[in-house]
Scaffold this active site. Structure first.
Site, short mmCIF file in Angstrom:
data_model
loop_
_atom_site.label_atom_id
_atom_site.label_comp_id
_atom_site.label_asym_id
_atom_site.label_seq_id
_atom_site.Cartn_x
_atom_site.Cartn_y
_atom_site.Cartn_z
N ASP A 30 -38.71 49.93 8.59
CA ASP A 30 -38.64 49.12 7.39
C ASP A 30 -37.25 49.38 6.80
O ASP A 30 -36.95 50.51 6.40
CB ASP A 30 -39.74 49.55 6.41
CG ASP A 30 -39.70 48.74 5.11
OD1 ASP A 30 -38.61 48.24 4.74
OD2 ASP A 30 -40.75 48.62 4.47
N SER B 254 -25.26 34.51 6.86
CA SER B 254 -25.58 33.10 6.59
C SER B 254 -24.37 32.43 5.95
O SER B 254 -23.67 33.05 5.14
CB SER B 254 -26.77 33.03 5.64
OG SER B 254 -26.91 31.71 5.15
N TYR C 60 -29.98 35.44 -2.55
CA TYR C 60 -29.75 35.50 -1.10
C TYR C 60 -28.26 35.32 -0.77
O TYR C 60 -27.70 36.05 0.04
CB TYR C 60 -30.60 34.41 -0.43
CG TYR C 60 -30.46 34.29 1.06
CD1 TYR C 60 -31.13 35.16 1.92
CD2 TYR C 60 -29.69 33.28 1.63
CE1 TYR C 60 -31.02 35.03 3.30
CE2 TYR C 60 -29.58 33.14 3.01
CZ TYR C 60 -30.25 34.02 3.83
OH TYR C 60 -30.14 33.89 5.19
N LYS D 84 -25.71 37.96 1.16
CA LYS D 84 -25.04 37.67 2.43
C LYS D 84 -23.51 37.74 2.25
O LYS D 84 -22.80 38.12 3.18
CB LYS D 84 -25.47 36.30 2.97
CG LYS D 84 -26.94 36.27 3.40
CD LYS D 84 -27.26 37.22 4.56
CE LYS D 84 -28.65 37.01 5.13
NZ LYS D 84 -28.97 37.89 6.25
N VAL E 215 -32.09 27.32 11.38
CA VAL E 215 -33.02 27.46 12.51
C VAL E 215 -34.47 27.28 12.05
O VAL E 215 -34.86 27.81 11.00
CB VAL E 215 -32.86 28.87 13.16
CG1 VAL E 215 -33.66 28.95 14.46
CG2 VAL E 215 -31.40 29.17 13.43
#
Ligand SMILES: NC(=O)c1ccc[n+]([C@@H]2O[C@H](COP(=O)([O-])OP(=O)(O)OC[C@H]3O[C@@H](n4cnc5c(N)ncnc54)[C@H](OP(=O)(O)O)[C@@H]3O)[C@@H](O)[C@H]2O)c1
Length: 250
Positions: free
Chosen positions: A65, A146, A168, A172, A199
């Site tokens: 984790d 990303s 997010y 990134k 994707v």
């Protein structure tokens, strides 16, 4: 063990499903690879367990984790035992989480969770696995990033929800800087930040990453990722690349 005496060794985080799982699956198609697939709950990972049945010793599944720092540290010892005298060639920081928020409505607790998973985890894992990478031949770290974390190519993002992303995108962008700083700090390693494209992973929901609207099947993205990663040289270190090898401006 893989069928080769001195296999090419890979460790992939977040391998339970999505891009991580497909990466493990495609890597096992080569008899030269030995893959350590890591996930939060190995006992519940039926897809990985199925894959292991036909992997003939080339797949090891361990618990990792990425937000549990004690687990990250302990995992390296477990991996060292698996690898024996050989090192780790490829470290793939793939595990991540997303929230479909935007900068003025980000929940600060969620922002911390996302940074811990998507940025702090990969930073600590890189530190902890460095001695094993030093022992390896390829010495490559791949951070699955990303384009949502790119400032210079922001205008190219076609989906409105990707343009809005808050926490997010921050995580990134920080991961991209981590890749760049790692390359500067250690020119002997090859460190790449890579966007897999949009994707089709998971369902399109508030939790899932790519969703059904994605433009690429996992098979196509991952075949590209493997090609780009295995062919990368030190001239590519510190770059932000797309799954097809194109460079993405920071
Ligand atoms: N799909 C896309 O379109 C897209 C686009 C750009 C970038 N990416 C990047 O590609 C990577 C993989 O995305 P994906 O689409 O495959 O996502 P996904 O289908 O949501 O899978 C994410 C994986 O990360 C694992 N994970 C989450 N938190 C973790 C933790 N604390 N410790 C260990 N594992 C953890 C999940 O584990 P569980 O199964 O246990 O939940 C899952 O296996 C991510 O870095 C993502 O940011 C994806």
């Amino acid at each position: 063990m893989s069928s080769t005496a001195c296999p090419t060794t890979w460790l992939v985080t977040g391998a339970n499903r999505g891009i991580g799982f497909e990466l493990v699956k495609q890597l096992l198609e080569s008899p030269d690879n030995l893959v350590i697939a890591t996930c939060r709950n190995p006992e519940k990972s039926t897809a990985l367990s199925e894959l292991k049945k036909s992997a003939e010793g080339a797949l090891h599944i361990i618990r990792l984790d990425v937000t549990d720092f004690a687990n990250v540290r302990a995992s390296a010892k477990e991996v060292e035992t698996i690898l024996g005298d050989i090192g780790l060639d490829y470290l793939v920081n793939n595990a991540a989480i997303v929230a479909w928020d935007s900068v003025f409505d980000m929940d600060p607790e969620k922002l911390v969770d996302i940074l811990r998973t998507n940025t702090v985890g990969p930073a600590l894992i890189s530190q902890v696995y460095l001695p094993l990478l030093e022992k390896g031949r390829a010495k490559k770290i791949l951070h699955i990033s990303s384009q949502a974390g790119s400032m210079a190519s922001f205008e190219e993002l076609i989906a409105e929800e990707h343009r809005k992303l808050g926490a997010y995108a921050l995580s990134k962008a920080a991961l991209n800087m981590l890749a760049y700083k790692q390359k500067v700090a250690r020119p002997d390693l090859i460190v790449i930040a890579l966007c897999p494209g949009w994707v089709k992973t998971g369902k399109y929901s508030m939790q899932d990453m790519g969703g059904e609207k994605g433009l690429l099947q996992p098979e196509e993205s991952i075949a590209g990722i493997i090609k780009v990663t295995t062919s990368a040289t030190s001239a590519d270190s510190g770059k932000f690349l797309r799954y097809n090898g194109e460079e993405i401006p920071w």
